[in-house]
Design a protein around this motif. Structure first.
Motif, PDB file in Angstrom:
ATOM      1  N   VAL A  17       0.511  -1.298   0.149  1.00 24.09           N
ATOM      2  CA  VAL A  17      -0.043   0.091   0.264  1.00 24.09           C
ATOM      3  C   VAL A  17       0.953   1.322   0.314  1.00 24.09           C
ATOM      4  O   VAL A  17       2.100   1.633   0.567  1.00 24.09           O
ATOM      5  N   TYR A  18       0.685   1.872  -1.061  1.00 25.88           N
ATOM      6  CA  TYR A  18       0.616   3.157  -0.392  1.00 25.88           C
ATOM      7  C   TYR A  18       0.314   4.671  -0.668  1.00 25.88           C
ATOM      8  O   TYR A  18      -0.881   4.924  -0.835  1.00 25.88           O
ATOM      9  N   LEU A  19       0.060   5.413   0.532  1.00 28.44           N
ATOM     10  CA  LEU A  19      -1.292   6.539   0.768  1.00 28.44           C
ATOM     11  C   LEU A  19      -0.105   7.660   0.817  1.00 28.44           C
ATOM     12  O   LEU A  19       0.734   7.930   1.221  1.00 28.44           O
ATOM     13  N   ASP A  20      -1.183   8.920   0.027  1.00 25.27           N
ATOM     14  CA  ASP A  20      -0.606  10.304   0.785  1.00 25.27           C
ATOM     15  C   ASP A  20      -1.602  10.697   0.970  1.00 25.27           C
ATOM     16  O   ASP A  20      -2.625  11.503   0.949  1.00 25.27           O
ATOM     17  N   PRO A  21      -1.660  10.709   2.521  1.00 30.37           N
ATOM     18  CA  PRO A  21      -2.560  11.536   3.533  1.00 30.37           C
ATOM     19  C   PRO A  21      -2.179  12.811   3.236  1.00 30.37           C
ATOM     20  O   PRO A  21      -0.994  13.528   3.443  1.00 30.37           O
ATOM     21  N   CYS A  22      -3.698  13.826   3.373  1.00 31.33           N
ATOM     22  CA  CYS A  22      -3.712  15.320   4.239  1.00 31.33           C
ATOM     23  C   CYS A  22      -3.506  15.315   5.088  1.00 31.33           C
ATOM     24  O   CYS A  22      -3.513  15.004   5.927  1.00 31.33           O
ATOM     25  N   GLU A  23      -2.787  16.598   5.753  1.00 32.39           N
ATOM     26  CA  GLU A  23      -2.687  16.781   6.919  1.00 32.39           C
ATOM     27  C   GLU A  23      -4.023  17.249   7.992  1.00 32.39           C
ATOM     28  O   GLU A  23      -3.483  17.455   8.895  1.00 32.39           O
ATOM     29  N   GLY A  24      -5.348  17.240   7.468  1.00 33.05           N
ATOM     30  CA  GLY A  24      -6.464  17.109   8.520  1.00 33.05           C
ATOM     31  C   GLY A  24      -7.144  15.723   8.611  1.00 33.05           C
ATOM     32  O   GLY A  24      -6.164  14.732   8.570  1.00 33.05           O
ATOM     33  N   VAL A  25      -8.685  15.588   7.916  1.00 30.91           N
ATOM     34  CA  VAL A  25      -9.008  14.285   8.603  1.00 30.91           C
ATOM     35  C   VAL A  25      -8.200  13.182   7.633  1.00 30.91           C
ATOM     36  O   VAL A  25      -8.899  13.364   6.233  1.00 30.91           O
TER      37      VAL A  25
END
Ligand SMILES: Nc1ncnc2c1ncn2[C@@H]1O[C@H](COP(=O)(O)OP(=O)(O)OP(=O)(O)O)[C@@H](O)[C@H]1O
Ligand SMILES: [Mg+2]
Length: 363
Positions: A17-25
């Motif tokens: 899995v490669y995940l690019d999360p945001c800074e919030g939720v």
């Protein structure tokens, strides 16, 4: 503090899995048994702590694989950093290209708090769970507290042995004084630290709980001493504690157990003046446990100036839309990962990102 990229390989049911999360939720949704909690767990391991759900590292490696590899780019201490963790025979951490000697060396570099369904025990179970919560939270901020606590526990164990021995060797009675002196010394520090921590924590838990309940309910937490030991300072607490121990001798000699001291104390959690443990509804208990965990993160932020990443596993179930909405849209300036099964939660998310997990992969 926030995760910028996450790469997970051969970890539990996650092949890649490669995940690019945001800074919030960030919402991680999907059906049961797809790998949502596994993904949160992989982030948690960068704290250097053991997993929040299994004690054996071998269980973390994908079936028929010989190692799991995790990689993370994160922002902390005003700069971009990266860390990798290989779980095989043991754990191997590399932080910003430098091999770490052990998990303890990485602790404090990446901070997170986790809320899992098991944490409901904080509200539902006996005082032991709440003392443990307080003790771990304080030790993280002040490692010396952990040392005091273990010295205290040893002194209590010694007094308990002595209480039993005195029945056969009355000449040992006078040695009680030595242990009581030690117990009182450590106890006064423990009580002082716990009260100080709860005072700070309650500033945040009150506010978070009010937000969750849309100002309809009030949460009050307080230190609840089984035998009250008064004192405005350490010296006064010490003297009063010693006195309490002395007074309890007669009773303790019968039971063979030390009946007074911080090992009997509790964290009282009340919602609208009623104990949450006995009167709280499921949603209220969940909200209270969540307020404690998020409050814990806020205290860390206040202490260290770093906002830990919040990992909230299955927090939405049993909460009404108002409470869900608060979690999704009102936790500000804070990176949060939330797992849930119900994709409608994603629709209620105003800002932020969502990821669907299916069969150990991110769609
Ligand atoms: N070491 C492992 N290797 C392969 N699969 C594993 C391993 N450990 C656990 N699993 C599997 O991972 C699957 C997904 O687990 P996970 O707890 O992440 O599900 P979830 O999406 O959070 O589900 P739920 O909504 O029920 O909480 C489980 O079916 C479990 O059998
Ligand atoms: Mg799960």
């Amino acid at each position: 503090m926030n995760v910028e990229h996450l790469e997970v390989k051969n970890f539990r049911n996650i092949e890649y899995v490669y995940l690019d999360p945001c800074e919030g939720v960030n919402i991680i949704y999907g059906e049961n048994a797809q790998g949502k909690t596994n993904l949160l767990e992989s982030i948690w391991l960068f704290t250097g702590c053991r997993s929040f759900r299994s004690s054996k590292d071998s269980e973390l490696i994908g079936f028929n694989k010989n190692k799991a590899n995790l990689y993370m780019d994160f922002f902390a201490a005003d700069r971009q950093q990266n860390a990798s963790l290989e779980i095989g025979e043991g754990r191997r951490f590399i932080l910003n290209g430098v091999k770490m000697k052990g998990a303890s060396q990485i602790m404090g570099e990446f901070l997170a708090v986790v809320f899992s369904p098991d944490h409901l025990s904080l509200v539902k179970d006996g005082p032991y769970e709440r003392r443990r919560f307080l003790d771990i939270a304080i030790s993280q901020l002040k490692p010396k507290y952990g040392v005091t606590l273990s010295q205290y526990n040893k002194a209590i164990a010694q007094r308990n042995i002595l209480l039993k021995d005195i029945q056969f060797h009355s000449e040992l009675y006078d040695t009680l004084d030595v242990w009581e002196d030690r117990i009182a010394f450590f106890a006064s520090e423990i009580i002082r630290q716990r009260i100080g921590y709860i005072n700070k924590l309650s500033l945040y838990t009150d506010e978070i709980y009010s937000g969750l309940s849309q100002n309809r309910e009030k949460l009050k937490i307080a230190y609840n001493q089984q035998t009250v030991v008064y004192g405005d300072d350490k010296q006064e607490l010490y003297e009063n504690m010693k006195n309490q121990l002395y007074q309890s001798r007669k009773n303790d000699l019968i039971t063979g157990f030390t009946s007074v001291g911080p090992h009997r104390d509790d964290l009282s959690i009340k919602i609208d003046s009623l104990p949450a443990r006995t009167y709280g509804s499921q949603g209220q208990q969940r909200s209270a446990a969540l307020a404690l965990k998020l409050g814990e993160a806020a205290v860390i932020k206040n202490f260290s100036d770093e906002q830990p990443v919040a990992l909230l596993d299955d927090v939405m179930s049993e909460l009404d839309t108002g409470r869900q909405n608060y979690i999704l849209n009102h936790i500000k300036d804070w990176q949060v990962f939330i797992t849930c099964c119900d994709p409608t939660a994603v629709k209620n998310l105003k800002f932020g990102k969502s990821f669907q997990v299916k069969n150990g992969a991110c769609l």
